[in-house]
Design an enzyme around this catalytic site. Structure first.
Site, PDB file in Angstrom:
ATOM      1  N   CYS A   1      13.916  67.251  12.858  1.00 52.82           N
ATOM      2  CA  CYS A   1      13.957  65.961  12.155  1.00 52.82           C
ATOM      3  C   CYS A   1      12.662  65.157  12.332  1.00 52.82           C
ATOM      4  CB  CYS A   1      15.147  65.149  12.637  1.00 52.82           C
ATOM      5  SG  CYS A   1      16.689  66.081  12.574  1.00 52.82           S
TER       6      CYS A   1
ATOM      7  N   HIS B   1      14.274  55.847  14.390  1.00 53.85           N
ATOM      8  CA  HIS B   1      14.896  57.111  13.996  1.00 53.85           C
ATOM      9  C   HIS B   1      16.360  56.821  13.669  1.00 53.85           C
ATOM     10  CE1 HIS B   1      15.283  61.336  13.465  1.00 53.85           C
ATOM     11  NE2 HIS B   1      16.141  61.487  14.448  1.00 53.85           N
TER      12      HIS B   1
ATOM     13  N   GLU C   1      17.129  55.653  22.088  1.00 52.08           N
ATOM     14  CA  GLU C   1      15.957  55.104  21.383  1.00 52.08           C
ATOM     15  C   GLU C   1      15.766  53.636  21.779  1.00 52.08           C
ATOM     16  OE1 GLU C   1      15.963  55.437  17.099  1.00 52.08           O
ATOM     17  OE2 GLU C   1      13.836  54.935  16.981  1.00 52.08           O
TER      18      GLU C   1
ATOM     19  N   LYS D   1      18.344  55.130   7.463  1.00 53.52           N
ATOM     20  CA  LYS D   1      19.349  56.205   7.371  1.00 53.52           C
ATOM     21  C   LYS D   1      20.727  55.618   7.088  1.00 53.52           C
ATOM     22  CE  LYS D   1      16.995  59.608  10.311  1.00 53.52           C
ATOM     23  NZ  LYS D   1      15.837  58.881  10.847  1.00 53.52           N
TER      24      LYS D   1
ATOM     25  N   HIS E   1      20.286  60.937   6.404  1.00 55.59           N
ATOM     26  CA  HIS E   1      19.247  61.559   7.218  1.00 55.59           C
ATOM     27  C   HIS E   1      18.624  62.697   6.410  1.00 55.59           C
ATOM     28  CE1 HIS E   1      16.963  63.182  10.357  1.00 55.59           C
ATOM     29  NE2 HIS E   1      17.835  63.201  11.341  1.00 55.59           N
TER      30      HIS E   1
ATOM     31  N   PHE F   1      16.067  67.762  17.257  1.00 53.73           N
ATOM     32  CA  PHE F   1      16.708  68.672  18.210  1.00 53.73           C
ATOM     33  C   PHE F   1      15.639  69.503  18.902  1.00 53.73           C
ATOM     34  CE2 PHE F   1      20.797  68.236  15.784  1.00 53.73           C
ATOM     35  CZ  PHE F   1      21.540  67.797  16.865  1.00 53.73           C
TER      36      PHE F   1
END
Lengths: 219, 442
Positions: free
Chosen positions: B184, B332, B343, B364, B369, B428
């Site tokens: 991502c 994010h 975050e 998002k 996403h 990830f």
């Protein structure tokens, strides 16, 4: 036909022997089983998430940006701490290379009593070793005085209990990040956050089933 | 203003996106300002029995409107089509025409995801080779059916570098060509690396960004199994709730974001208008578990620190107006419990006491996403915030989480002067990438 009966002295000896063996088995059984409060459960619906939520609660309070240096705090139950220990401790140790559980020692759990913190850990011999601490604020440190030890639910002398636990030993005396000796553990009251801020441990209070902590975030 | 020379300064001169909220800059921006939503039930396949039945799909998109010769791209997969649409917009805004640049000094760096598997044919082939007794695929009938049904061109279009191939041909870009697929964070990384290619003098201009779709049975199943997707049972437009106490995972989106990056020297030479300047880029690895974020946010903070250092910005200082040096953070902000908490902690780790004074939001919440494309689209959003003086909101933030205590710009767009913006993307595997951009000043 005449039946033979043991004479009284032999019968008494056998009873004593039987009771002695029974007591020994009981003691070993109790020691192997661990104290009643020690229940390590890491698998269950939502356990992992609950452990993560507890971690977030503590971490977010520690890192919160505060308007003043006024004291703040929170109370946490031993059940919550145990859930975190069961689900998240390994991950935390994994990402912090400085900390490890001594080899063969696993599954720590805690119990908060009146002015007492009990930590039970499964030893390499599968016995649950329990250490009783009394927390005290002393100068620049939080000192955890060793006040009792047991194997399972069987009390053992302090010296024997402490000698079984690798964390205890002669202190290095440098008063640095933390210290352990045969009768106490100590940690600095000042916690340094990653952004340079500092959090001062104001007070530690243990009651039945819960631990109260008070802090000041220094500017 | 930057202290770098014009051949070391990198500016964005064109931007474009294809998203679930629209296919041009203005339409999408208006949707973001209105706190719109692109989420709806999945139409690409029958998802009625999936734990997650909704997504943010790109709708009514026709690639033929964006390319010179549609026949050249006739077999292009959806990710390539999105990339062509976004790149055409960026190309047009940058005012690029054949002959206005040296093709060998014009390159590409994409964060493009893999193409979409020909799922129906693939499953049919597998079924024909399945031996129930041995519980294995028998290679003999399998390959017989595979040779009958599987199209070579469809297979090759699944390669992650195919968007590069189509873009290169469409726009005549023959310089450095790279693709990274770092989950991502891919397109944030691509834009950062493209900037470095320009700074080291290997090219004059770069087309960069990301493109991806994972709205297919394997993609949705995979993220369901990872428990990362929202399984909201109700109005899909309320499913993505970054930073909300009731957040339950992200909503899958798809699309593309593309930018034209140039050295300032090159942009000036051809009379282009710089939109914003790319000031800093940082990349780090958590070196931790592949599906978990490092608990204290150290990896994310490292990427932010790197980007700010490269930009020459001290996160602990305030400007003459009393504001922090960064005026907006594009988070994010996936809407998973883990990401949003960590975050938040990472941002505090970087900005300390100043963190609550920096507005941050997650788009998002509105467009889902976009996986590998998320970084590019969110960077473009940050650039739009600088240019329009508006900060997009975090939609569906109605239940503040007591543990998340920063300014997440809940629900309504905000008027603000944004001179410096920071955009985060994490992936990830512990991938962390951050870009810092600023208002262009000569």
């Amino acid at each position: 036909m005449e039946r033979t009966r043991p004479d009284g002295r032999r019968w008494t000896f056998r009873r004593i022997l039987f009771l002695g063996l029974f007591a020994l088995v009981l003691i070993v059984g109790v020691a192997l089983a661990g104290p009643l409060w020690w229940r390590f459960a890491s698998d269950g619906d939502g356990y992992e998430q609950q452990g993560f939520d507890i971690e977030q609660m503590v971490a977010s309070r520690l890192t919160r940006v505060r308007e003043s240096e006024a004291a703040w705090g929170f109370v946490i139950e031993d059940g919550s701490v145990n859930l975190w220990l069961a689900t998240r401790l390994v991950a935390w140790l994994e990402h912090d290379g400085d900390l490890t559980l001594p080899e063969g020692w696993t599954s720590p759990q805690v119990r908060f009593g009146s002015d007492l913190i009990q930590i039970g850990v499964r030893s390499p011999f599968s016995l649950i070793v329990v250490i009783d601490f009394r927390p005290r604020i002393r100068d620049e440190s939080v000192v955890f005085e060793l006040v009792g030890t047991s194997i399972g639910s069987v009390p053992v002398p302090l010296a024997i209990g402490a000698s079984m636990v690798p964390a205890f030993g002669p202190g290095d005396g440098d008063g640095g990040e933390g210290e352990a000796s045969m009768d106490r553990l100590s940690v600095p009251r000042l916690i340094k956050l990653a952004d340079g801020r500092r959090v001062w441990i104001e007070d530690v209070e243990v009651g039945s089933g819960e631990l109260g902590l008070r802090f000041r975030t220094l500017r | 203003m930057s202290q770098r020379s014009d051949d070391q300064r990198v500016v964005i001169t064109g931007m474009g996106w294809v998203t679930p909220l629209g296919h041009d800059l203005d339409t999408v921006w208006k949707q973001l300002m209105a706190s719109g939503s692109g989420m709806a039930p999945i139409t690409r396949f029958d998802a009625s029995t999936f734990p997650t039945k909704f997504a943010a799909e790109v709708r009514d998109f026709d690639v033929n409107q964006f390319v010179d010769d549609p026949s050249v791209h006739a077999h292009a997969g959806p990710n390539t089509q999105f990339a062509l649409g976004a790149a055409r917009q960026a190309w047009t805004q940058a005012g690029l025409t054949p002959g206005s640049f040296d093709p060998l000094r014009a390159g590409m760096y994409l964060g493009a995801g893999e193409g979409v598997l020909d799922f129906d044919n693939y499953v049919a082939v597998n079924l024909s080779g399945w031996n129930e007794e041995s519980r294995r695929v028998d290679g003999v009938p399998w390959v017989k059916k595979a040779l009958e049904m599987m199209e070579a061109v469809n297979e090759i279009e699944q390669e992650p570098n195919m968007p590069l191939a189509h873009l290169g041909r469409e726009f005549g870009l023959r310089g450095p060509a790279y693709n990274c697929l770092t989950a991502c964070a891919a397109s944030t990384q691509a834009i950062g690396e493209a900037t470095d290619i320009l700074r080291r003098g290997d090219a004059d201009m770069m087309l960069s960004g990301g493109t991806h779709t994972m709205i297919h049975p394997l993609g949705v199943t995979g993220f369901n199994r990872l428990t990362a997707l929202s399984e909201h049972d109700g109005d899909p437009t309320e499913a993505s709730k970054p930073f909300d106490r009731t957040r339950g995972g992200f909503v899958m989106g798809e699309g593309s974001g593309m930018v034209i990056l140039e050295t300032l020297k090159h942009a000036k030479a051809r009379g282009a208008t710089p939109l914003v300047e790319v000031r800093g880029y940082g990349s780090s690895c958590d070196a931790y578990r592949i599906t978990d974020i490092q608990p204290d946010g150290r990896g994310a903070a490292d990427a932010m620190h790197q980007a700010l250092t490269q930009a020459g910005i001290d996160p602990h200082t305030v400007g003459p107006d009393g504001r922090p040096a960064v005026h907006y953070i594009s988070a994010h902000g996936t809407g998973t419990k883990e990401n949003d908490s960590i975050e938040t902690r990472a941002i505090k780790r970087v900005f300390g006491d100043l963190a609550p004074a920096i507005p941050m939001s997650s788009i998002k919440s509105m467009m889902g996403h976009l996986i590998a494309a998320a970084g590019a689209v969110e960077l473009i959003t940050s650039a739009m915030a600088i240019r329009h003086g508006m900060i997009p909101p975090t939609r569906n933030l109605h239940h503040p989480d007591p543990d998340l205590d920063l300014d997440y710009v809940p629900n309504d767009a905000r008027v603000a002067t944004v001179d410096v913006a920071l955009s985060n993307n994490f992936g990830f595997g512990g991938q962390n990438d951050t870009l810092v951009i600023s208002r262009f000043e000569d």
